[in-house]
Design a protein around this motif. Structure first.
Motif, PDB file in Angstrom:
ATOM      1  N   GLU A   1     -26.986  91.052  88.662  1.00 29.34           N
ATOM      2  CA  GLU A   1     -26.143  92.055  88.254  1.00 29.34           C
ATOM      3  C   GLU A   1     -24.995  91.585  87.027  1.00 29.34           C
ATOM      4  O   GLU A   1     -24.863  91.958  85.924  1.00 29.34           O
ATOM      5  CB  GLU A   1     -25.429  92.997  89.118  1.00 29.34           C
ATOM      6  CG  GLU A   1     -24.758  93.984  88.651  1.00 29.34           C
ATOM      7  CD  GLU A   1     -23.796  94.934  89.696  1.00 29.34           C
ATOM      8  OE1 GLU A   1     -22.709  95.405  89.432  1.00 29.34           O
ATOM      9  OE2 GLU A   1     -24.421  94.696  90.855  1.00 29.34           O
ATOM     10  N   LEU A   2     -24.201  90.669  87.386  1.00 26.49           N
ATOM     11  CA  LEU A   2     -23.212  89.952  86.650  1.00 26.49           C
ATOM     12  C   LEU A   2     -23.922  89.276  85.446  1.00 26.49           C
ATOM     13  O   LEU A   2     -23.234  89.472  84.331  1.00 26.49           O
ATOM     14  CB  LEU A   2     -22.266  88.917  87.340  1.00 26.49           C
ATOM     15  CG  LEU A   2     -21.566  89.716  88.364  1.00 26.49           C
ATOM     16  CD1 LEU A   2     -20.999  88.516  89.140  1.00 26.49           C
ATOM     17  CD2 LEU A   2     -20.653  90.573  87.613  1.00 26.49           C
ATOM     18  N   ASP A   3     -25.170  88.587  85.345  1.00 26.34           N
ATOM     19  CA  ASP A   3     -25.793  88.099  84.276  1.00 26.34           C
ATOM     20  C   ASP A   3     -26.167  89.206  83.195  1.00 26.34           C
ATOM     21  O   ASP A   3     -26.028  89.177  82.216  1.00 26.34           O
ATOM     22  CB  ASP A   3     -26.924  87.308  84.958  1.00 26.34           C
ATOM     23  CG  ASP A   3     -26.741  86.270  85.486  1.00 26.34           C
ATOM     24  OD1 ASP A   3     -25.436  85.611  85.288  1.00 26.34           O
ATOM     25  OD2 ASP A   3     -27.705  85.359  86.193  1.00 26.34           O
ATOM     26  N   GLN A   4     -26.749  90.540  83.785  1.00 21.00           N
ATOM     27  CA  GLN A   4     -27.026  91.462  83.002  1.00 21.00           C
ATOM     28  C   GLN A   4     -25.948  91.979  82.059  1.00 21.00           C
ATOM     29  O   GLN A   4     -26.007  92.158  81.112  1.00 21.00           O
ATOM     30  CB  GLN A   4     -27.656  92.508  83.961  1.00 21.00           C
ATOM     31  CG  GLN A   4     -28.349  93.549  83.082  1.00 21.00           C
ATOM     32  CD  GLN A   4     -29.422  93.328  82.185  1.00 21.00           C
ATOM     33  OE1 GLN A   4     -29.908  92.433  82.267  1.00 21.00           O
ATOM     34  NE2 GLN A   4     -29.474  93.864  81.076  1.00 21.00           N
ATOM     35  N   GLN A   5     -24.536  92.116  82.988  1.00 18.23           N
ATOM     36  CA  GLN A   5     -23.528  92.583  82.239  1.00 18.23           C
ATOM     37  C   GLN A   5     -23.213  91.759  80.941  1.00 18.23           C
ATOM     38  O   GLN A   5     -22.821  92.290  79.902  1.00 18.23           O
ATOM     39  CB  GLN A   5     -22.337  92.768  83.294  1.00 18.23           C
ATOM     40  CG  GLN A   5     -22.597  93.930  84.225  1.00 18.23           C
ATOM     41  CD  GLN A   5     -21.265  94.065  85.236  1.00 18.23           C
ATOM     42  OE1 GLN A   5     -20.416  93.116  85.314  1.00 18.23           O
ATOM     43  NE2 GLN A   5     -21.450  94.892  86.172  1.00 18.23           N
ATOM     44  N   LEU A   6     -23.050  90.490  81.391  1.00 20.45           N
ATOM     45  CA  LEU A   6     -22.844  89.400  80.408  1.00 20.45           C
ATOM     46  C   LEU A   6     -23.764  89.602  79.135  1.00 20.45           C
ATOM     47  O   LEU A   6     -23.331  89.500  78.089  1.00 20.45           O
ATOM     48  CB  LEU A   6     -22.885  88.045  80.940  1.00 20.45           C
ATOM     49  CG  LEU A   6     -22.167  86.921  80.059  1.00 20.45           C
ATOM     50  CD1 LEU A   6     -20.967  87.186  79.829  1.00 20.45           C
ATOM     51  CD2 LEU A   6     -22.484  85.700  80.803  1.00 20.45           C
ATOM     52  N   ARG A   7     -25.170  89.764  79.317  1.00 17.64           N
ATOM     53  CA  ARG A   7     -25.899  89.821  78.332  1.00 17.64           C
ATOM     54  C   ARG A   7     -25.772  91.162  77.634  1.00 17.64           C
ATOM     55  O   ARG A   7     -25.685  91.003  76.245  1.00 17.64           O
ATOM     56  CB  ARG A   7     -27.338  89.800  78.800  1.00 17.64           C
ATOM     57  CG  ARG A   7     -27.935  88.475  79.242  1.00 17.64           C
ATOM     58  CD  ARG A   7     -29.398  88.564  79.449  1.00 17.64           C
ATOM     59  NE  ARG A   7     -29.685  89.434  80.635  1.00 17.64           N
ATOM     60  CZ  ARG A   7     -29.887  88.861  81.852  1.00 17.64           C
ATOM     61  NH1 ARG A   7     -29.537  87.493  81.902  1.00 17.64           N
ATOM     62  NH2 ARG A   7     -30.382  89.526  82.842  1.00 17.64           N
ATOM     63  N   ASN A   8     -25.404  92.197  77.984  1.00 11.39           N
ATOM     64  CA  ASN A   8     -25.032  93.433  77.417  1.00 11.39           C
ATOM     65  C   ASN A   8     -23.699  93.454  76.651  1.00 11.39           C
ATOM     66  O   ASN A   8     -23.788  94.122  75.754  1.00 11.39           O
ATOM     67  CB  ASN A   8     -25.141  94.552  78.339  1.00 11.39           C
ATOM     68  CG  ASN A   8     -26.281  94.896  79.053  1.00 11.39           C
ATOM     69  OD1 ASN A   8     -27.497  94.472  78.515  1.00 11.39           O
ATOM     70  ND2 ASN A   8     -26.430  95.531  80.183  1.00 11.39           N
ATOM     71  N   THR A   9     -22.715  92.626  77.178  1.00 10.71           N
ATOM     72  CA  THR A   9     -21.529  92.653  76.505  1.00 10.71           C
ATOM     73  C   THR A   9     -21.013  91.544  75.543  1.00 10.71           C
ATOM     74  O   THR A   9     -20.386  91.481  74.784  1.00 10.71           O
ATOM     75  CB  THR A   9     -20.127  92.620  77.574  1.00 10.71           C
ATOM     76  OG1 THR A   9     -20.473  91.565  78.260  1.00 10.71           O
ATOM     77  CG2 THR A   9     -20.158  94.014  78.431  1.00 10.71           C
TER      78      THR A   9
END
Length: 84
Positions: A75-83
């Motif tokens: 989840e945190l990896d996905q958030q980092l990719r999105n931001t």
């Protein structure tokens, strides 16, 4: 250091001047906070595993912990990719 103003009164405490925070002190506090968070978290996981009544239950709890940690990391990896 303690100094009594007059007999029969509460003592007045003279406080030493504390040093100003510096970069090394801030780094040490950050490291200490990180270590404390790690050990508290690991202690919680260990307590949960120790509370399991059998080896089968302990293994299932271990899988739940591993899956939960992996899900948080994903989840945190996905958030980092999105931001980022």
């Amino acid at each position: 250091m303690t100094v009594t103003d007059t007999p029969g009164q509460w003592p007045t405490v003279l406080r030493a001047q504390l040093p100003e925070p510096d970069e090394q002190g801030d780094q040490h506090l950050a490291y200490t906070a990180e270590q404390a968070r790690f050990h508290v978290t690991l202690g919680s996981i260990r307590a949960d595993l120790e509370a399991q009544p059998s080896q089968v239950c302990r293994h299932a709890a271990k899988r739940r912990w591993v899956n939960a940690i992996a899900a948080i990391a994903d989840e945190l990896d996905q958030q980092l990719r999105n931001t980022g």
